[in-house]
Design a protein around this motif. Structure first.
Motif, PDB file in Angstrom:
ATOM      1  N   ALA A   4      39.374  47.395  34.466  1.00  0.00           N
ATOM      2  CA  ALA A   4      39.730  48.722  33.982  1.00  0.00           C
ATOM      3  C   ALA A   4      38.702  49.702  34.523  1.00  0.00           C
ATOM      4  O   ALA A   4      37.581  49.321  34.829  1.00  0.00           O
ATOM      5  N   LEU A   8      37.032  54.427  31.228  1.00  0.00           N
ATOM      6  CA  LEU A   8      37.909  54.005  30.136  1.00  0.00           C
ATOM      7  C   LEU A   8      37.189  53.006  29.237  1.00  0.00           C
ATOM      8  O   LEU A   8      37.248  53.092  28.003  1.00  0.00           O
ATOM      9  N   ALA A  12      36.176  53.553  25.318  1.00  0.00           N
ATOM     10  CA  ALA A  12      36.590  52.611  24.274  1.00  0.00           C
ATOM     11  C   ALA A  12      35.367  52.116  23.502  1.00  0.00           C
ATOM     12  O   ALA A  12      35.402  51.974  22.274  1.00  0.00           O
TER      13      ALA A  12
END
Lengths: 200, 163
Positions: A4, A8, A12
């Motif tokens: 990813a 991101l 998170a």
């Protein structure tokens, strides 16, 4: 595995830590608690959210950090959180904490917290002497202590009526359990690489 | 040898358990069983809290009955002390403690601030302390947990064992 984007993952990670703290800070229960009890509660929240963070770090999923070294520091932070949690509760209500530590508390969640606490102490102590242990022994013991820490903390947290709310605790707890399983699996598959790294 | 000893100890323990339960059965047959003290019931107890009309601002009702073990006779003028973590204070605070007396029907009823979750559960503490009573019953400490944190009342019944 598909990676990813770093941004991101970091977003998170920040949300994972920040959202529980923000939610706990909104709890109506806080207005009826003295500062030391509030601090003890937040130390508990921090301890819980650090569990999935630990898993992400050691699984090497956090981009841009040295996972292993960070894992050690977050481990120290986890120890501090547990100590502040227990000490703060002790100051707030000594007999309740004495009962918990002597395994005679009437609350069903206490025993899970105690198990997690002792497993955490064991994990930290053993980490300090890991170089004197064989790699296989260290890994086996660390997997056991870590599993007790995660399962114990998650059950302890979910059974408590506290500031975070059951839903969110369940979610963070689930992430911690999934993270633990993934990290164990991931590290097991990378055994050869680790050995080479250690020997070099 | 060890196995034999262990077996003996196990058999002995089993015998004691059977014996104890054997003793309990006729006691139950005689009538109402006494309320046992609960684990953690005495935590943060402050002996001799004053008898008050109401603890703090009120809004939450703790009610119950006090009866004699065996025949279940209501016990009048028994002193029941109550304390809890409420909207107005921690369990340890003197202002969170108060006591009341049962009426002629053995019923007590005291108003106190709203109990809020503390140490993981919304719960109250109640005591019947023999030291503050001349009636010859054994001390009992209780720690009931509210079914829901939004409950605005709590009912607790005492069945006292004659000392």
């Amino acid at each position: 595995m598909m990676r990813a984007p770093a941004g991101l993952i970091w977003a998170a990670l920040v949300a994972l830590v920040a959202v529980p703290l923000i939610v706990a800070a909104q709890s109506p229960l806080l207005q009826w608690r003295e500062p030391i009890y509030v601090a003890a509660g937040f130390a508990g929240v921090i301890g819980l959210v650090l569990l999935p963070v630990q898993a992400l770090l050691i699984a090497g999923l956090v981009p841009g950090v040295r996972g292993r070294r960070s894992h050690v520091w977050i481990g120290v932070a986890l120890l501090l959180a547990a100590v502040v949690h227990v000490a703060g509760l002790w100051i707030t209500s000594p007999p309740d904490v004495v009962d918990v530590l002597l395994l005679r508390s009437p609350t069903p969640f206490a025993i899970w917290g105690v198990a997690a606490m002792w497993a955490l102490f064991a994990a930290v102590l053993l980490a300090a002497v890991r170089r004197r242990m064989g790699h296989r022994a260290w890994r086996a013991i660390h997997v056991v202590t870590t599993t007790v820490i995660v399962v114990g903390t998650v059950v302890h947290a979910v059974l408590i009526e506290g500031t975070m709310g059951t839903m969110l605790k369940g979610l963070v707890g689930l992430l911690a359990l999934v993270g633990l399983s993934y990290a164990i699996w991931r590290r097991r598959n990378s055994r050869t690489i680790i050995r080479i790294r250690i020997r070099s | 040898m060890t196995t034999t000893r262990r077996k003996l100890i196990t058999a002995g323990a089993a015998g004691i358990i059977l014996g104890a339960s054997g003793l309990l059965v006729p006691a139950r047959a005689q009538g109402l069983a006494p309320t046992p003290t609960m684990r953690g019931g005495a935590n943060n107890y402050r002996s001799g809290a004053p008898i008050v009309d109401r603890i703090g601002g009120g809004g939450f009702w703790t009610t119950g009955t006090v009866r004699r073990a065996g025949d279940g006779a209501p016990l009048a003028r028994r002193r029941i002390q109550i304390w809890a973590h409420t909207t107005e204070g921690h369990e340890r605070d003197a202002r969170s403690h108060g006591a009341t007396l049962t009426d002629a029907d053995g019923v007590f009823r005291i108003e106190m601030p709203q109990i809020v979750p503390a140490f993981g559960q919304p719960h109250g503490h109640l005591a019947y302390d023999a030291e503050y009573d001349d009636g010859g019953f054994e001390t009992v400490f209780l720690r009931p947990v509210l079914a829901s944190a939004s409950d605005t009342s709590l009912t607790v019944d005492f069945v006292l064992r004659p000392a």
